[in-house]
Design an enzyme around this catalytic site. Structure first.
Site, PDB file in Angstrom:
ATOM      1  N   HIS A 266      -1.455 -32.323  20.319  1.00 11.94           N
ATOM      2  CA  HIS A 266      -0.352 -32.237  20.546  1.00 11.94           C
ATOM      3  C   HIS A 266       1.179 -31.679  21.018  1.00 11.94           C
ATOM      4  O   HIS A 266       1.717 -32.369  20.931  1.00 11.94           O
ATOM      5  CB  HIS A 266       0.471 -33.727  19.554  1.00 11.94           C
TER       6      HIS A 266
ATOM      7  N   ARG B  80      -4.761  -4.487   6.659  1.00 15.54           N
ATOM      8  CA  ARG B  80      -4.977  -5.486   7.224  1.00 15.54           C
ATOM      9  C   ARG B  80      -6.755  -6.016   7.083  1.00 15.54           C
ATOM     10  O   ARG B  80      -7.292  -7.124   7.391  1.00 15.54           O
ATOM     11  CB  ARG B  80      -4.436  -5.860   8.794  1.00 15.54           C
TER      12      ARG B  80
ATOM     13  N   LYS C  39       0.617  -1.154   0.125  1.00 15.30           N
ATOM     14  CA  LYS C  39      -0.031  -0.363   0.120  1.00 15.30           C
ATOM     15  C   LYS C  39       0.878   1.341   0.006  1.00 15.30           C
ATOM     16  O   LYS C  39       0.334   2.191  -1.156  1.00 15.30           O
ATOM     17  CB  LYS C  39      -0.689   0.017   1.667  1.00 15.30           C
TER      18      LYS C  39
ATOM     19  N   GLU D  45      11.218  -5.431   3.247  1.00 15.52           N
ATOM     20  CA  GLU D  45      10.995  -6.423   2.840  1.00 15.52           C
ATOM     21  C   GLU D  45      10.097  -6.374   1.454  1.00 15.52           C
ATOM     22  O   GLU D  45      11.376  -7.082   0.958  1.00 15.52           O
ATOM     23  CB  GLU D  45      10.412  -6.890   3.979  1.00 15.52           C
TER      24      GLU D  45
ATOM     25  N   LYS E 196      10.300   0.093  13.388  1.00 17.70           N
ATOM     26  CA  LYS E 196      10.927   0.374  12.430  1.00 17.70           C
ATOM     27  C   LYS E 196      12.010   1.157  11.659  1.00 17.70           C
ATOM     28  O   LYS E 196      13.167   1.360  11.403  1.00 17.70           O
ATOM     29  CB  LYS E 196       9.465   0.587  10.833  1.00 17.70           C
TER      30      LYS E 196
ATOM     31  N   GLU F 247      -3.221  -6.086  15.433  1.00 12.99           N
ATOM     32  CA  GLU F 247      -2.455  -4.587  15.286  1.00 12.99           C
ATOM     33  C   GLU F 247      -3.841  -3.311  14.649  1.00 12.99           C
ATOM     34  O   GLU F 247      -3.495  -1.962  14.457  1.00 12.99           O
ATOM     35  CB  GLU F 247      -2.239  -4.704  13.246  1.00 12.99           C
TER      36      GLU F 247
HETATM   37  O1  F6P Z   1       4.203  -2.612   9.608  1.00 10.31           O
HETATM   38  C1  F6P Z   1       2.872  -2.534   9.645  1.00 10.31           C
HETATM   39  C2  F6P Z   1       2.292  -2.694   7.570  1.00 10.31           C
HETATM   40  O2  F6P Z   1       1.698  -1.061   7.797  1.00 10.31           O
HETATM   41  C3  F6P Z   1       0.615  -3.429   7.787  1.00 10.31           C
HETATM   42  O3  F6P Z   1      -0.258  -2.568   8.424  1.00 10.31           O
HETATM   43  C4  F6P Z   1       0.470  -3.551   6.186  1.00 10.31           C
HETATM   44  O4  F6P Z   1      -0.887  -3.808   6.063  1.00 10.31           O
HETATM   45  C5  F6P Z   1       2.355  -4.288   6.157  1.00 10.31           C
HETATM   46  O5  F6P Z   1       2.697  -3.440   6.841  1.00 10.31           O
HETATM   47  C6  F6P Z   1       2.430  -3.264   4.908  1.00 10.31           C
HETATM   48  O6  F6P Z   1       2.332  -2.543   4.381  1.00 10.31           O
HETATM   49  P1  F6P Z   1       2.565  -1.902   2.716  1.00 10.31           P
HETATM   50  O7  F6P Z   1       0.523  -2.841   2.291  1.00 10.31           O
HETATM   51  O8  F6P Z   1       2.153  -0.236   3.291  1.00 10.31           O
HETATM   52  O9  F6P Z   1       3.903  -2.721   2.595  1.00 10.31           O
END
Ligand code: F6P
Length: 554
Positions: free
Chosen positions: A397, A281, A219, A225, A523, A366
């Site tokens: 288990h 989310r 988004k 990552e 972060k 979250e």
């Molecule tokens: O760090 C949390 C977060 O912003 C989540 O709310 C979100 O789903 C995820 O990281 C990924 O964010 P993006 O879709 O902006 O990469």
């Protein structure tokens, strides 16, 4: 021309005018008195004294059945929980959310994931925007499926790698696992989320660069990552196809940050927007669902949206006393806020729903892992519990022992799909879910422990020595949700149910379920450490950095 941002409501959110605080609620005071009296009667006794308890405390809608009779509740407590919802003006909240008011009151945004699935009670401007994106998505999916959109070397796309994390990953991943066994797959689908290169490298090792498409789902289009994995994919393609190849044919993006996606090199006609009023989310209904459309077809995804809308209609119209998301929310508040139960296990008795606990961890923790209310004041009540869990019967288990004989109260959701004419193995799965829920509620008394040992022929001295170690206190509260066989529709109902549960809880707790300022602290700290910024650091971090330097030679 960029479409003007639809303003669903220029006036400040209704939340600015709400004065409700849970600790000033008369219903909350009554609930505190009820909580103090819990334990005078066990759930085992409650069932013994009320043969209608299940009928009284269960509720069905559109193929789902919510059994909350094993919760630590009675009729008076349920009345007070419903009164709490009314005191909190919950109906106003529901109407405000659906009408696009800025109930995400810190970021001043609307909250319209219901519009992402085209629920009719949401603003038409929002639905028009979504429908336009859906049209583009379906055209793209058709071009891929029909071989009109091909790779840089003219080959059909046969493998999609979805790169995303959190809400840009967990929903598609869950749905892919749920759909795979019952819906023929048109394309291979892989997911890369972790910045640990091991994950994407394992995918690339088995992928054919001439037939692989990468979806960069983010988004913000700024998540470290996701950008790392996207760059890894870019380097892999360039190395395999040559720097003169038209690599752009191997990338699409899903984002609210179109400019950043363009800067990465993704062509505008394959950047699919995520509106700002769909939280990460809550975004599986949005263009984030593209990998599912590519792998399973757009009809399956439309069915998933329809399931979500069905739950929306129920949530928006059912009286609170028979409203599944409202009941789930109130029971969660009862356990977490009034009974002080800090952990909540999500136990799907289905391998296909094995990722549901991870999905719900983000959705619940979250959203409602917050402690400052609408007025900016620290709340003085417990909000979201720790959500954890895993698929049954596997967990039995591994960690169920603590539920039986540990020192902690735990609340449970047993999510149990029930298909027509289940196989013996599936029946065993269902029977285990019911057995766990019952055994955790009933427990095992000292007398029952003695009887069991005696029945095994154990001598009386040994019985007295062992029996105390077999006692299970019981009275662990659980809800069992029976759902129809796993289909895109029933999974849509399920996820929408939990989304609305989360909204109701946040509304009553008075917190904002739709921002996530907390995670930014971690972060920012990571960026500072990575950049080696000359910042004042705590002694632990300094000591660890020194040790790592020694161990790694860096
Ligand atoms: O760090 C949390 C977060 O912003 C989540 O709310 C979100 O789903 C995820 O990281 C990924 O964010 P993006 O879709 O902006 O990469």
């Amino acid at each position: 021309m960029v479409a003007a941002k639809p303003r669903f409501s220029d006036f400040i959110a209704v939340t600015d005018h709400l004065s409700f605080r849970l600790d000033q609620s008369s219903a909350a005071s009554a609930l505190q008195r009820h909580a103090a009296a819990i334990g005078t009667r066990t759930l085992r006794e409650a069932f013994e004294h009320d043969e209608d308890r299940f009928a009284r405390f269960s509720c069905a809608s559109d193929g789902l059945l919510l059994d909350y009779s094993k919760q630590q509740i009675n009729a008076a407590i349920m009345l007070e929980l419903l009164a709490l919802a009314d005191e909190a003006s919950l109906q106003t909240g529901i109407d405000s959310m659906l009408s696009g008011e800025l109930i995400n009151f810190t970021e001043r945004r609307a909250v319209l994931h219901c519009a992402a699935r085209l629920f009719e009670r949401t603003p038409v401007a929002a639905r028009d925007e979504i429908s336009a994106t859906h049209k583009r998505l379906k055209e793209f999916v058709t071009r891929i499926h029909q071989g009109d959109a091909v790779s840089a070397t003219g080959r059909r796309i046969r493998h999609v790698v979805h790169i995303g994390i959190g809400g840009s990953d967990l929903g598609p991943r869950l749905l892919a696992e749920a759909f795979a066994p019952s819906i023929p797959q048109r394309l291979e689908l892989s997911f890369a989320a972790n910045i640990d290169p091991t994950e994407i490298e394992a995918i690339l090792q088995r992928a054919n660069p001439e037939e692989t498409l990468f979806i960069v789902a983010s988004k913000s289009f700024s998540t470290a990552e996701t950008l790392f994995n996207a760059r890894t994919a870019l380097a892999w393609l360039t190395s395999a196809l040559g720097k003169d190849a038209d690599i752009s044919r191997h990338f699409v993006a899903i984002s609210n940050n179109v400019a950043a996606a363009r800067d990465f090199g993704i062509m505008a006609d394959v950047i699919f927007p995520m509106p700002e009023w769909v939280g990460g989310r809550f975004s599986v209904w949005s263009a984030i669902g593209l990998p599912l459309m590519l792998a399973f077809g757009t009809d399956a995804f439309d069915e998933f949206l329809a399931g979500g809308r069905s739950m929306d209609a129920h949530f928006a119209s059912a009286p609170f006393a028979t409203n599944l998301p409202v009941l789930a929310a109130l029971l969660g508040i009862w356990n977490a806020t009034f009974l002080g139960i800090d952990s909540h296990a999500m136990l799907p008795y289905s391998h296909r729903l094995r990722s549901l606990p991870s999905y719900l961890q983000q959705l619940e923790m979250e959203s409602n892992g917050k402690s400052v209310d609408r007025s900016g004041k620290q709340v003085r009540w417990q909000t979201a519990p720790i959500i954890f869990g895993g698929p049954g019967t596997v967990g039995q288990h591994a960690y169920h022992q603590l539920f039986y004989q540990g020192t902690r109260k735990v609340a449970f959701d047993f999510v149990v799909p029930v298909c027509a004419a289940p196989s013996p193995a599936t029946l065993s799965l269902i029977d285990n879910a019911l057995a766990q829920s019952a055994a955790l509620m009933l427990g095992r008394t000292l007398g029952e422990a003695r009887d069991e040992l005696r029945a095994r022929g154990v001598d009386e001295n040994e019985i007295e020595r062992l029996a105390p170690h077999l006692v299970c206190p019981g009275d662990q509260p659980s809800t069992t949700l029976l759902m129809p066989a796993i289909t895109p529709f029933s999974v849509g109902q399920l996820l929408a149910l939990y989304e609305h549960k989360v909204f109701v809880q946040g509304w009553i707790w008075g917190i904002n379920s739709f921002d996530q300022y907390g995670v930014e602290l971690g972060k920012n700290m990571a960026r500072s450490i990575e950049n080696g910024a000359n910042a004042k650091r705590d002694g632990s971090t300094l000591g660890l950095l020194a040790a790592i330097k020694g161990m790694s030679g860096t």
